[in-house]
Scaffold this motif. Structure first.
Motif, PDB file in Angstrom:
ATOM      1  N   ARG A  39       0.832  -1.204   0.000  1.00  0.00           N
ATOM      2  CA  ARG A  39       0.000   0.000   0.000  1.00  0.00           C
ATOM      3  C   ARG A  39       0.867   1.255   0.000  1.00  0.00           C
ATOM      4  NH1 ARG A  39      -3.598  -2.816   3.981  1.00  0.00           N
ATOM      5  NH2 ARG A  39      -5.490  -3.440   2.852  1.00  0.00           N
ATOM      6  N   ASP A  40       1.960   1.218   0.750  1.00  0.00           N
ATOM      7  CA  ASP A  40       2.873   2.364   0.779  1.00  0.00           C
ATOM      8  C   ASP A  40       3.458   2.618  -0.612  1.00  0.00           C
ATOM      9  OD1 ASP A  40       2.443   2.738   3.468  1.00  0.00           O
ATOM     10  OD2 ASP A  40       4.268   1.684   4.103  1.00  0.00           O
ATOM     11  N   PHE A  41       3.852   1.535  -1.302  1.00  0.00           N
ATOM     12  CA  PHE A  41       4.401   1.681  -2.653  1.00  0.00           C
ATOM     13  C   PHE A  41       3.340   2.254  -3.599  1.00  0.00           C
ATOM     14  CE2 PHE A  41       4.880  -0.278  -6.920  1.00  0.00           C
ATOM     15  CZ  PHE A  41       6.056   0.353  -7.310  1.00  0.00           C
ATOM     16  N   ILE A  42       2.116   1.731  -3.501  1.00  0.00           N
ATOM     17  CA  ILE A  42       1.045   2.189  -4.390  1.00  0.00           C
ATOM     18  C   ILE A  42       0.701   3.656  -4.116  1.00  0.00           C
ATOM     19  CG2 ILE A  42      -1.387   1.851  -4.997  1.00  0.00           C
ATOM     20  CD1 ILE A  42      -0.885  -1.191  -4.421  1.00  0.00           C
ATOM     21  N   SER A  43       0.867   4.093  -2.879  1.00  0.00           N
ATOM     22  CA  SER A  43       0.612   5.503  -2.572  1.00  0.00           C
ATOM     23  C   SER A  43       1.588   6.414  -3.316  1.00  0.00           C
ATOM     24  CB  SER A  43       0.714   5.739  -1.061  1.00  0.00           C
ATOM     25  OG  SER A  43       2.052   5.651  -0.621  1.00  0.00           O
ATOM     26  N   GLN A  44       2.744   5.888  -3.690  1.00  0.00           N
ATOM     27  CA  GLN A  44       3.739   6.660  -4.440  1.00  0.00           C
ATOM     28  C   GLN A  44       3.475   6.648  -5.943  1.00  0.00           C
ATOM     29  OE1 GLN A  44       7.765   5.400  -3.388  1.00  0.00           O
ATOM     30  NE2 GLN A  44       6.985   4.631  -1.441  1.00  0.00           N
ATOM     31  N   VAL A  45       3.076   5.471  -6.482  1.00  0.00           N
ATOM     32  CA  VAL A  45       2.958   5.349  -7.942  1.00  0.00           C
ATOM     33  C   VAL A  45       1.512   5.392  -8.425  1.00  0.00           C
ATOM     34  CG1 VAL A  45       5.099   4.039  -8.055  1.00  0.00           C
ATOM     35  CG2 VAL A  45       2.915   2.801  -7.934  1.00  0.00           C
ATOM     36  N   GLY A  46       0.552   5.119  -7.538  1.00  0.00           N
ATOM     37  CA  GLY A  46      -0.856   5.106  -7.921  1.00  0.00           C
ATOM     38  C   GLY A  46      -1.274   3.813  -8.598  1.00  0.00           C
ATOM     39  N   TYR A  47      -2.593   3.566  -8.592  1.00  0.00           N
ATOM     40  CA  TYR A  47      -3.144   2.445  -9.359  1.00  0.00           C
ATOM     41  C   TYR A  47      -3.250   2.866 -10.816  1.00  0.00           C
ATOM     42  CZ  TYR A  47      -4.563  -0.131  -5.127  1.00  0.00           C
ATOM     43  OH  TYR A  47      -4.574  -0.837  -3.945  1.00  0.00           O
ATOM     44  N   PRO A  48      -3.236   1.881 -11.742  1.00  0.00           N
ATOM     45  CA  PRO A  48      -3.048   0.444 -11.523  1.00  0.00           C
ATOM     46  C   PRO A  48      -1.573   0.106 -11.314  1.00  0.00           C
ATOM     47  CG  PRO A  48      -3.323   0.868 -13.866  1.00  0.00           C
ATOM     48  CD  PRO A  48      -3.511   2.194 -13.174  1.00  0.00           C
ATOM     49  N   VAL A  49      -1.354  -1.090 -10.759  1.00  0.00           N
ATOM     50  CA  VAL A  49      -0.013  -1.662 -10.676  1.00  0.00           C
ATOM     51  C   VAL A  49      -0.083  -3.074 -11.241  1.00  0.00           C
ATOM     52  CG1 VAL A  49       0.775  -0.298  -8.709  1.00  0.00           C
ATOM     53  CG2 VAL A  49      -0.401  -2.500  -8.314  1.00  0.00           C
ATOM     54  N   VAL A  50       1.077  -3.576 -11.642  1.00  0.00           N
ATOM     55  CA  VAL A  50       1.177  -4.932 -12.178  1.00  0.00           C
ATOM     56  C   VAL A  50       2.015  -5.761 -11.221  1.00  0.00           C
ATOM     57  CG1 VAL A  50       2.048  -6.361 -14.064  1.00  0.00           C
ATOM     58  CG2 VAL A  50       0.942  -4.176 -14.562  1.00  0.00           C
ATOM     59  N   VAL A  51       1.547  -6.977 -10.903  1.00  0.00           N
ATOM     60  CA  VAL A  51       2.320  -7.903 -10.081  1.00  0.00           C
ATOM     61  C   VAL A  51       2.523  -9.203 -10.843  1.00  0.00           C
ATOM     62  CG1 VAL A  51       1.844  -7.023  -7.769  1.00  0.00           C
ATOM     63  CG2 VAL A  51       0.178  -8.518  -8.873  1.00  0.00           C
ATOM     64  N   LYS A  52       3.736  -9.736 -10.748  1.00  0.00           N
ATOM     65  CA  LYS A  52       4.079 -10.973 -11.451  1.00  0.00           C
ATOM     66  C   LYS A  52       5.253 -11.617 -10.733  1.00  0.00           C
ATOM     67  CE  LYS A  52       6.465  -7.921 -14.688  1.00  0.00           C
ATOM     68  NZ  LYS A  52       6.471  -7.390 -16.061  1.00  0.00           N
ATOM     69  N   TRP A  93      -1.004 -10.238 -12.544  1.00  0.00           N
ATOM     70  CA  TRP A  93      -2.219  -9.511 -12.193  1.00  0.00           C
ATOM     71  C   TRP A  93      -2.049  -8.021 -12.490  1.00  0.00           C
ATOM     72  CZ3 TRP A  93      -0.679 -13.655  -9.218  1.00  0.00           C
ATOM     73  CH2 TRP A  93      -1.656 -14.584  -8.824  1.00  0.00           C
ATOM     74  N   ARG A  94      -3.141  -7.407 -12.919  1.00  0.00           N
ATOM     75  CA  ARG A  94      -3.229  -5.948 -12.973  1.00  0.00           C
ATOM     76  C   ARG A  94      -4.195  -5.528 -11.871  1.00  0.00           C
ATOM     77  NH1 ARG A  94      -4.656  -2.039 -18.173  1.00  0.00           N
ATOM     78  NH2 ARG A  94      -5.503  -0.283 -16.979  1.00  0.00           N
TER      79      ARG A  94
END
Length: 397
Positions: A142-155, A166-167
């Protein structure tokens, strides 16, 4: 006579052509695979000096014994390759265990298999990379996403293709990902890049210089193709974009690539993106130290009136090639999905576009997730004609 051990020469099915060209260049080609000998295509049997059948290529001990047998019978192994992403780490371990000098060894694997470790070498090449976080706790994500915003990709940090990708668009997606993800796999989370994928596909000599270069474009990400069950589309470019060539060559030098067929993937931004660049700029995605998958080598041949199987085998045998590159065209792959109601039947497609179609076939089940079920490969002199074909073949009713 030099000895070349080819791991899994029977899959993908077109890889017998690598073996044929090696044989024709005077190498002794020794195959190790899990398909019974009597089921191999005659073209592959004809190209191999000997074939060692194992019950499973996943069985490390069986494969080890096979290489040891070939050394006992034929002497030192000069080359060992599968040209297959799935077996890269096994190939490296076998080279290390048997002191085979060519190719990557076990100590080389982290930088070419782990997406997080690739970034350092891309950055050394001066190519920007997406910000990332190695998945640990949901709060840290969540901390990382607060910096880059949604969406994010995980693999998976060490993964093949679009498997388990996943997106994530929201906190609820993030929570669901943590419920579903396997606990024993390390995942990398990256900021989403708004781009199409451009590749650099090349055959590199022992000094790290390209013998042959081309590239392909994937307008829709493989992640979306797999996750949304979309038609698979990509094409070999008629002319390699100068910035793709520049990025590809810089990446070869940074990663220390020698004597390999490579497939490097880059993002080409479709809009300005803060921290990454302007629309049209190149951003790093990942390196693949093997040919692009499926029938791509054949597509490259169709696109450029050449023979990359022969160019690669010439690189192995002579460290150079004089195979000509002829007239260039766009060569497109379209993989249709079973269960869709397409406007044109197979017969309609062949009647209308038969003079352009170079291959058509059912895709093996192992490749159908990313590449569809019924494939067509066709060449066109202009991008507009190619796009008209794609609209026709993907249209549903």
């Amino acid at each position: 006579m030099k000895n070349f051990v080819f791991i899994s020469p029977n899959f993908p099915t077109n890889y017998w052509m690598f073996c044929r060209e090696l044989r024709d260049n005077g190498l002794r080609v020794l195959g190790i695979g899990d398909q019974p000998y009597n089921e191999l295509p005659w073209e592959l049997k004809d190209a191999l000096t000997e074939y060692y059948h194992v019950n499973s290529l996943e069985n490390e001990e069986e494969v080890y014994r096979a290489v040891a047998f070939f050394i006992f019978k034929y002497g030192r192994i000069d080359w060992l390759e599968s040209n297959n992403e799935y077996w890269l780490e096994r190939d490296a371990k076998l080279r290390t265990d048997f002191n085979i000098p060519s190719g990557f060894h076990t100590e080389d694997m982290p930088r070419i298999k782990y997406k997080s470790k690739m970034k350092e070498f891309y950055q050394k090449a001066g190519i920007p990379t997406a910000r990332y976080h190695l998945v640990d706790t949901i709060d840290a994500c969540r901390d990382f996403i607060s910096q880059v915003g949604y969406p994010v990709v995980v693999k998976p940090d060490n993964g093949v293709g679009a498997s388990m990708t996943w997106r994530l668009e929201s906190d609820s997606d993030l929570e669901q990902f943590f419920v579903e993800k396997p606990a024993d796999i390390l995942f990398i989370m990256e900021e989403f890049v708004y781009a199409e994928i451009n590749s650099y596909d090349a055959i590199i000599d022992s000094e790290g210089n390209p013998i042959f270069e081309t590239g392909n474009v994937t307008p829709i990400s493989v992640m979306d193709i797999v996750n949304e069950n979309l038609d698979s589309v990509y094409y070999i470019v008629k002319d390699l974009h100068p910035t793709t060539r520049e990025a590809g060559r810089a990446t070869v030098k940074s990663f220390g690539v020698k004597s390999r067929f490579v497939h490097f993937e880059f993002f080409r931004l479709v809009k300005d993106q803060e921290g990454l660049g302007k629309k049209g700029d190149i951003v790093a995605l990942e390196v693949n130290m093997r040919p692009c998958g499926g029938f791509t080598p054949d597509m490259i041949n169709f696109a450029h009136s050449t023979n990359v199987y022969k160019i690669w085998a010439d690189m192995i045998a002579f460290d150079k090639s004089t195979v000509p590159v002829g007239e260039s065209n766009y060569c497109v792959f379209i993989g249709q999905r079973d269960g869709k109601n397409y406007a044109l039947s197979h017969d309609d497609i062949m009647w209308k576009y038969g003079s352009h179609i170079r291959m058509e076939d059912r895709m093996p089940e192992a490749l159908s997730g990313a590449m569809g079920n019924q494939m067509y490969i066709a060449t066109f002199s202009t991008k507009q004609k190619m796009n008209d074909f794609l609209k026709d073949v993907t249209r549903t009713v």
